[in-house]
Design an enzyme around this catalytic site. Sequence first.
Site, PDB file in Angstrom:
ATOM      1  N   GLU A 123       3.397   4.867   9.091  1.00 17.15           N
ATOM      2  CA  GLU A 123       2.076   5.897   8.592  1.00 17.15           C
ATOM      3  C   GLU A 123       1.619   7.397   8.998  1.00 17.15           C
ATOM      4  O   GLU A 123       1.700   6.892  10.708  1.00 17.15           O
ATOM      5  CB  GLU A 123       0.349   5.728   8.133  1.00 17.15           C
ATOM      6  CG  GLU A 123       0.132   5.064   7.018  1.00 17.15           C
ATOM      7  CD  GLU A 123      -1.091   4.561   6.883  1.00 17.15           C
ATOM      8  OE1 GLU A 123      -1.876   4.758   7.350  1.00 17.15           O
ATOM      9  OE2 GLU A 123      -1.504   4.140   5.905  1.00 17.15           O
TER      10      GLU A 123
ATOM     11  N   ASP B  88     -10.002   4.146   2.560  1.00 23.55           N
ATOM     12  CA  ASP B  88     -10.142   5.334   2.068  1.00 23.55           C
ATOM     13  C   ASP B  88      -9.248   5.013   0.728  1.00 23.55           C
ATOM     14  O   ASP B  88      -7.771   6.556   0.670  1.00 23.55           O
ATOM     15  CB  ASP B  88      -8.896   6.016   3.080  1.00 23.55           C
ATOM     16  CG  ASP B  88      -8.919   7.366   2.979  1.00 23.55           C
ATOM     17  OD1 ASP B  88      -9.678   8.146   2.816  1.00 23.55           O
ATOM     18  OD2 ASP B  88      -7.508   7.697   3.715  1.00 23.55           O
TER      19      ASP B  88
ATOM     20  N   GLU C 123      -4.300  -1.734   9.111  1.00 21.76           N
ATOM     21  CA  GLU C 123      -5.346  -1.874  10.373  1.00 21.76           C
ATOM     22  C   GLU C 123      -6.734  -2.923  10.120  1.00 21.76           C
ATOM     23  O   GLU C 123      -7.927  -2.255  10.533  1.00 21.76           O
ATOM     24  CB  GLU C 123      -5.942  -0.356  10.292  1.00 21.76           C
ATOM     25  CG  GLU C 123      -4.639   0.544  10.535  1.00 21.76           C
ATOM     26  CD  GLU C 123      -5.127   2.129   9.942  1.00 21.76           C
ATOM     27  OE1 GLU C 123      -6.118   2.453   9.686  1.00 21.76           O
ATOM     28  OE2 GLU C 123      -4.296   2.703  10.266  1.00 21.76           O
TER      29      GLU C 123
ATOM     30  N   TYR D   8      -1.837   9.322  13.989  1.00 24.81           N
ATOM     31  CA  TYR D   8      -1.897  10.655  13.112  1.00 24.81           C
ATOM     32  C   TYR D   8      -2.676  11.865  14.214  1.00 24.81           C
ATOM     33  O   TYR D   8      -3.527  12.110  14.226  1.00 24.81           O
ATOM     34  CB  TYR D   8      -3.553  10.772  12.796  1.00 24.81           C
ATOM     35  CG  TYR D   8      -3.101   9.486  11.128  1.00 24.81           C
ATOM     36  CD1 TYR D   8      -2.249  10.471   9.497  1.00 24.81           C
ATOM     37  CD2 TYR D   8      -2.976   8.774  11.154  1.00 24.81           C
ATOM     38  CE1 TYR D   8      -2.018   9.913   9.077  1.00 24.81           C
ATOM     39  CE2 TYR D   8      -2.887   7.726  10.018  1.00 24.81           C
ATOM     40  CZ  TYR D   8      -2.404   8.734   8.793  1.00 24.81           C
ATOM     41  OH  TYR D   8      -1.963   7.699   7.117  1.00 24.81           O
TER      42      TYR D   8
END
Length: 636
Positions: free
Chosen positions: A536, A203, A447, A500
Amino acid sequence: MGRLLFAVCVVCAWDAAHLLGGGMLFPRDSPTREVKELNGLWSFRADFSPGRNAGFQQAWFSGPLRESGPVIDMPVPASYNDITQDARLRDFVGWVWYEKEVWIAVRWLRDGNTRIMLRVGSAHYYSVVWVNGEKVGQHEGGHLPFEADIGAVARKRNGTSCRITIAVNNTLDFHTLPPGRVEYLNHPKRYPSGYFVQSTHFDFFNYAGIHRSVLLYTTPKVYIDDITVVTNFSDSTGLLSYQVSVVGSTRPSVRVSLVDQDEKCVASSAGSSGLLKIVNINLWWPYLMHEKPGYLYTLEVQVTAEAGNSFLEDMYSLPVGVRTVQVTSTQFLINNKPFYFHGVNKHEDSDIRGKGLDWPLIVKDFNLLKWLGANSFRTSHYPYAEEVLQMCDRHGIVVIGESPGVGIKDVQSFENASLAHHLVVMEELVRRDKNHPSVVMWSVANEPAAEMPPAGPYIKTLVAHTKLLDWTRPVTFITNSNFAMDHGVPYVDVVCLNSYFSWYQDQGHLEVISLQLNEQFEDWHGKYQKPIIQSEYGADAVPGLHNDPPLMFTEEYQKAMLESYHSTFDQKRKKYLVGELVWNFADFMTGQSIMRVAGNKKGIFTRQRQPKAGAYVIRERYWRIANETGVMPEGL
Ligand code: GCB
């Protein structure tokens, strides 16, 4: 990788053994060494030919680049993507060519006992280097330095300038790090003939070009090739074990002395390895853990040797900090004291420069880190410039050093070819950064697709190899997947979790965060009894977009999401949570997609480094944590 691009890359298959044969000390001036920067404007030409291989077919390196066709000015260091108004160059995939004519001092050329080295801080992704049309080196990997001895080639044309040509290819395939894929879209009614696109699973924008400084530097023929220091302490005595490797002589005489910040020699020794004892040690402490954070000594290494009829001498000064790092089942200890990471994730990213090294930006970012009360960051998702790590050493900012192993999602990217390259990258990373006291942990990947059967053995091998390379630091990989519980996580020292909640799942439902975060922490710690870092968490906020009550993408939502996470962090901090790193320090550019509005907006600062509402939340929190547990630096 696409057929045509691939054909070119095969020509450049990288000789790992050659590169890892030596050390990679940061080039520094000394009484026996000189450094000359080649930054500034270079000539530049992108190879827009359909196969992107006209440059090789027509040997653009064999004469001045301008004679091959039109060239433009290109600043180095910088990504080339955002420098012009041409969208084709912004989104370019394939080979670009850089060239610079430089003078080499006559005294360098005339002295046969001088090595002349050309060093590239980093160029993304694959580079081939020529001097005066002769190939001197090549390198795979976009984030670590490489160098070549150009003395012999330069001396062939004594007295004239030297033409340095660097071809750089940003094509990513299943076995590069990060991985990617070139897709050819063969539909004559929908796409022009030969049309292809590069796709990736990470990303951030695949910025390319020469991203860090290009240097010429000299060493004597007998030279200090590498230095390794490992530090410890007992009561007030510091212990520094060192190892110096010298090339060019079988019987060099090595002397080392350790000099403190008052320029006093506090310990010295002879021999290529040994142990220095430092009484009344000034330990290296993180920012907000001591009145004098980031204390550095200088290890002065001096080598003398006879070479033929001459007597050669080399000197190199390495900044060193004395500190220890340890991990228990619930704590991360620096100098035997619990350390809590209250920090950020970053990117090397800014307007116009892309990923190019930029001193004003670096200094601004460090000022913002201190303004926030941050004591740490993670080099998501690749190794950052050495200049940045040097700043971390000096300011006491703690670093988790990450490899470019991001977006490993396709099963082919777990194949042996990928693993072999990944292991080499870890070697290059540890070789470059092993002596930085600020670097306290290695992250081998971000990840990876933990649910795929080959992921477990792949991660296990990576972690084990990295521990072999460096037993002094904990090793981790970053995960967002429950599958990692069984595949991979058993081997790491610290569990690093990305989540998230209320963003990618339960969109808009801030009320679920505390339950889900609590479950996440209890499950992971229950299973592994290892300390955890929330590596994160965050929400996109378009600067200036407001809504109360909060709506996704507003500054209010980002603020509220951060605050909800924080209350659970505060409970777990008392137990086994050893850190929180917000995603992200600043907005950053990504590829274009319906998921991103001109880039990722999860920054607490805008891309121009102006604070959003979330920055004030983090600032208040980090200073509160620092005031509860920390020690303010002198003069603050
Ligand atoms: C992640 C990735 C990071 C992304 C971030 C996001 O889990 O590690 O590279 O930018 O999420 O914003 O989606």
